[in-house]
Design an enzyme around this catalytic site. Structure first.
Site, mmCIF file in Angstrom:
data_model
loop_
_atom_site.group_PDB
_atom_site.id
_atom_site.type_symbol
_atom_site.label_atom_id
_atom_site.label_comp_id
_atom_site.label_asym_id
_atom_site.label_seq_id
_atom_site.Cartn_x
_atom_site.Cartn_y
_atom_site.Cartn_z
ATOM 1 N N LEU A 144 41.555 38.887 44.738
ATOM 2 C CA LEU A 144 41.784 40.207 44.144
ATOM 3 C C LEU A 144 41.231 40.228 42.723
ATOM 4 O O LEU A 144 41.033 39.176 42.115
ATOM 5 C CB LEU A 144 43.288 40.513 44.122
ATOM 6 C CG LEU A 144 44.004 40.482 45.473
ATOM 7 C CD1 LEU A 144 45.492 40.708 45.289
ATOM 8 C CD2 LEU A 144 43.437 41.535 46.402
ATOM 9 N N ASP A 145 40.986 41.427 42.206
ATOM 10 C CA ASP A 145 40.572 41.488 40.794
ATOM 11 C C ASP A 145 41.770 41.910 39.933
ATOM 12 O O ASP A 145 42.876 42.100 40.437
ATOM 13 C CB ASP A 145 39.358 42.408 40.610
ATOM 14 C CG ASP A 145 39.650 43.836 41.004
ATOM 15 O OD1 ASP A 145 40.823 44.243 40.925
ATOM 16 O OD2 ASP A 145 38.707 44.546 41.389
ATOM 17 N N SER A 146 41.523 42.048 38.627
ATOM 18 C CA SER A 146 42.658 42.272 37.721
ATOM 19 C C SER A 146 43.326 43.626 37.978
ATOM 20 O O SER A 146 44.549 43.764 37.842
ATOM 21 C CB SER A 146 42.192 42.169 36.277
ATOM 22 O OG SER A 146 41.065 42.993 36.065
ATOM 23 N N ARG A 174 32.695 49.350 35.386
ATOM 24 C CA ARG A 174 33.074 47.942 35.525
ATOM 25 C C ARG A 174 32.036 47.015 34.896
ATOM 26 O O ARG A 174 32.373 46.051 34.227
ATOM 27 C CB ARG A 174 33.239 47.599 37.007
ATOM 28 C CG ARG A 174 33.554 46.148 37.265
ATOM 29 C CD ARG A 174 33.683 45.885 38.744
ATOM 30 N NE ARG A 174 35.000 46.274 39.251
ATOM 31 C CZ ARG A 174 36.044 45.437 39.306
ATOM 32 N NH1 ARG A 174 35.922 44.211 38.877
ATOM 33 N NH2 ARG A 174 37.190 45.834 39.779
ATOM 34 N N ASP A 177 43.504 45.106 40.936
ATOM 35 C CA ASP A 177 44.303 44.915 42.150
ATOM 36 C C ASP A 177 45.628 44.244 41.820
ATOM 37 O O ASP A 177 46.663 44.560 42.402
ATOM 38 C CB ASP A 177 43.543 44.049 43.163
ATOM 39 C CG ASP A 177 42.368 44.786 43.778
ATOM 40 O OD1 ASP A 177 42.449 46.017 43.874
ATOM 41 O OD2 ASP A 177 41.390 44.128 44.146
#
Lengths: 104, 121
Positions: free
Chosen positions: B76-78, A47, B80
């Site tokens: 949320l992230d991308s 990440r 998610d």
């Protein structure tokens, strides 16, 4: 130094296609969830990858791997295009279902 | 993998009751509309989309609203977001093309996509 929007979109697309490909291969939902967690972890591991060139290589490797594991006969939902019920189940004509109810 | 560990429960039973018809008022019965296509009512789509979002792991239920943005409002992230769109596909038994799936970033967009999908169940 930051990643481009296009790069992020490619990662998201790769993740989505990877899960979809898993769904083609793995029938059992529990096994699927284990495998899917592994896929997510593999992406999460990089990440905050500082080396953009290396990240690009990883992404290309991932896309190549996705191609390699593509299912020859992917699962298609029955009523979606290509599915077994696609355009097969036409609505019953009005004259048939709107008859007065007769009790036998 | 949050969405796959716990499948969102169907907020709506698979059968639905037809309002009692004036022609046979003594009868109330259920019909499974195998053949009738058509769109889901927007109200129902909205309820079920919201319930999927609320059941998604890591989402603060109090922040969920019809206009919430998955990343900006719900935290949320991308990745998610990718998962939650697949949860919508599961809930409504539809396949969303990749290009369309990427555009779904808010609850509102999800509702309008599903409500305008003829095969959504």
């Amino acid at each position: 130094m930051s990643y481009t929007v296009a790069h992020k979109a490619r990662v998201c697309r790769l993740y989505r296609r990877a899960i979809k490909t898993l769904m083609d291969w793995v029938v059992d939902r529990e096994v699927l969830s284990e495998q899917a967690i592994q896929v997510r972890n593999q992406i999460e591991r990089h990440r905050h990858e500082p080396n953009i060139a290396y990240a690009e290589d990883l992404l290309k490797a991932g896309e190549a791997r996705l191609k390699k594991y593509a299912h020859p006969d992917p699962y298609i939902l029955p009523e979606m295009p290509g599915g077994t019920k696609w355009q097969r189940n036409l609505p019953v004509p009005h004259e048939i279902w709107d008859q007065p109810y007769v009790k036998h | 993998m949050r969405l796959l560990l716990r499948r969102p429960q169907l907020a709506r039973p698979l059968t639905f009751s037809v309002p009692v018809n004036a022609r046979f008022p003594h009868q109330s019965f259920t019909v499974r509309a195998f053949s009738s296509g058509g769109f889901l009512p927007k109200q129902e789509v909205q309820e079920r989309v919201l319930s999927v979002v609320k059941n998604f792991e890591g989402v603060d239920v109090s922040k969920v609203s019809e206009t919430a943005h998955f990343m900006n409002d719900l935290g949320l992230d991308s990745l998610d977001t990718v998962e939650i769109v697949m949860a919508f596909e599961d809930e409504f038994a539809i396949e969303i093309p990749d290009a369309e799936a990427e555009k779904i970033q808010t609850v509102e967009q999800a509702i309008s996509y599903v409500a305008s999908h003829p095969q959504a169940k």
